[in-house]
Design an enzyme around this catalytic site. Structure first.
Site, short mmCIF file in Angstrom:
data_model
loop_
_atom_site.label_atom_id
_atom_site.label_comp_id
_atom_site.label_asym_id
_atom_site.label_seq_id
_atom_site.Cartn_x
_atom_site.Cartn_y
_atom_site.Cartn_z
N SER A 1 18.84 -26.02 16.80
CA SER A 1 19.16 -26.83 17.97
C SER A 1 18.21 -28.01 18.19
O SER A 1 18.46 -28.86 19.03
CB SER A 1 19.13 -25.94 19.23
OG SER A 1 17.83 -25.39 19.42
N SER B 1 15.79 -22.80 14.79
CA SER B 1 16.06 -24.11 15.39
C SER B 1 15.00 -25.18 15.16
O SER B 1 15.21 -26.33 15.51
CB SER B 1 16.29 -23.97 16.90
OG SER B 1 17.52 -23.33 17.14
N LYS C 1 11.11 -31.86 22.85
CA LYS C 1 12.47 -31.35 23.00
C LYS C 1 12.84 -31.22 24.47
O LYS C 1 11.99 -30.90 25.31
CB LYS C 1 12.59 -30.00 22.29
CG LYS C 1 14.01 -29.47 22.16
CD LYS C 1 14.04 -28.19 21.31
CE LYS C 1 15.43 -27.61 21.20
NZ LYS C 1 15.47 -26.40 20.35
#
Length: 449
Positions: free
Chosen positions: A126, A150, A51
């Site tokens: 996210s 997330s 990420k």
């Protein structure tokens, strides 16, 4: 795409060929799951997508924001060092909601990421880029971060497995902070076994993270036991917020768990409205403090200005997106002298109450079964207000507030063919029980990528 377990058996040459294949697939894909140049942090290592809020030395790090354009990470996060120690490589960066503030991966400065199951639907957020890539065959496995769901929510929307470890089990050193008392790095994978392998690789004590638990690295994969019978709590009172497909999948999952020999008991919890209120007071308060460092002076975007005050204002106004600005303002408000007691301290009391409720449930239960989200993946643009987006977190945020481990896995599909995910929640540092229960459920359903 081959699984992580299969990749562990491959020679460096075969892994090199897989990396070439991934680059080709990403270049041809319209999912927008990856951002920037795909760099390989360890030649000969198993490629793991990371990420875009985790530092990988020599790679650009933007957190999906204009304010960090051009910033290159000067060091490796602890999880990257641990990947290297296990023969794994940080391979590419995944798209995300700006500074991890969102549930749809629409707020990224790199553009929105699509759901590989249905491109008209959000992939969740996210960590939407990580989940989209794994579900879409663009990554063997990925790392995400989970502040209020997330990892678990995008995994549920895309049809893969997502594990949020216990707070402190995985080092946060090198993770760009959103809400420091809630953030946790974890794996997004194709199946439960892979989640255990990647979790074992990144877990363990780190002296550079003051909140890191003083526990030895885990060996959950070697100890996996799908035949272990556990007592699992269900929370029927909370289901009134869920849509019909989610409710149906929930009770079908309960039947499957019972048929596998697990004991089911009914429990109740505080109304989820209190979870939402406490969470958004606390996370915005922490965000307003953490994001104060992005000022245009030390790194990232720097606006043209005549004086220091103007530099701060212009750099942050131009660099931050609307959702980030909204949360900074909310956080600054609840921390202000006139409202600190009324909001922030009260939210901390609710957080303590939520933790106590979980402690009470776990006195005679091993796990809790809960939906991950109240609906399947919504269509892009279907959320008209920020509050609607916030309410999508009702089933995930209490786990972060209590600092517990939880794993989301697909249990079926809706009539529209969209993945439906459920989560198993465990006691603090009880990842082994969570993974055992998830493997039992996964094998009973026979539903894995």
């Amino acid at each position: 795409m081959i699984t992580l377990k299969q990749a562990m058996e491959l020679a460096p040459q075969a892994l090199s060929e897989i990396k070439t294949e991934i680059r080709k697939k990403v270049s041809e894909s319209s999912l927008n799951a990856y951002v920037g140049e795909i760099r390989d942090s360890l030649e000969g290592g198993i490629p793991i997508l990371v990420k875009d809020n985790i530092n990988v030395k020599g790679s650009e790090l933007t957190c999906g924001s204009k304010i960090l354009e051009g910033y290159v990470a000067p060091y490796n996060a602890t999880v990257i060092e641990k990947l290297h120690a296990q023969g794994m490589s940080a391979f590419g960066r995944s798209n995300m909601d700006e500074f991890a503030m969102g549930s749809t991966t629409e707020s990224s400065a790199h553009g929105k990421t699509l759901n590989p199951v249905d491109s008209s639907r959000v992939p969740g957020g996210s960590s939407g880029g990580s989940a989209s890539a794994v579900a879409g065959g663009l990554a063997i496995a990925a790392l995400g971060s989970d502040t209020g769901g997330s990892i678990r929510q995008p995994a549920a929307f895309c049809g893969c497995v997502g594990l949020k470890p216990t707070y402190g089990r995985v080092s946060r050193y090198g993770l760009v902070a959103y809400a420091s008392s809630l953030d946790q790095i974890g794996p997004i994978t194709q199946n439960v076994e892979d989640a255990a392998i990647l979790f074992d690789a990144i877990s363990g004590h780190d002296g550079r993270d003051s909140t890191s638990a003083s526990l030895a690295p885990t060996q959950t994969h070697k100890a996996l036991d799908a035949n272990k019978k556990q007592t699992i709590a269900i929370l029927p009172d909370l289901l009134k917020e869920a849509s019909k497909p989610i409710q149906e999948a929930y009770f079908e999952t309960v039947k499957i768990l019972e048929s596998e020999g697990h004991k089911i008991v009914e429990k109740s919890m505080l109304n989820t409205a209190y979870h939402i209120s406490a969470y958004y007071v606390l996370c915005t308060a922490e965000a307003s403090s953490n994001l104060a460092r992005f000022d245009g002076v030390r790194y990232g975007r720097r606006a043209e200005a005549q004086n220091l005050k103007e530099l701060y204002i212009k750099s942050r106004t131009e660099g931050f997106g609307e959702e980030v600005k909204r949360r900074i303002l909310l956080g600054s408000f609840v921390l202000s002298s006139g409202y600190y007691d009324a909001y922030y301290l009260k939210a901390q009391k609710v957080r303590h109450l939520i933790k106590n409720q979980y402690d009470e449930i776990f006195k005679d239960c091993d796990l809790v079964l809960s939906p991950v989200a109240p609906t399947v993946a919504p269509k892009f643009g279907s959320t008209s207000t920020p509050l609607e987006m916030y309410l999508g977190d009702i089933y995930t945020i209490s786990i972060n507030l209590a600092g517990l481990p939880a794993l989301s896995l697909p249990v079926g599909k809706s009539e529209e063919g969209l993945p439906v995910g459920m989560q198993l929640i465990g006691k603090a540092f009880g990842e082994q029980s969570v993974l055992d229960g998830a493997l039992s459920l996964e094998r009973a359903i026979g539903f894995a990528l």
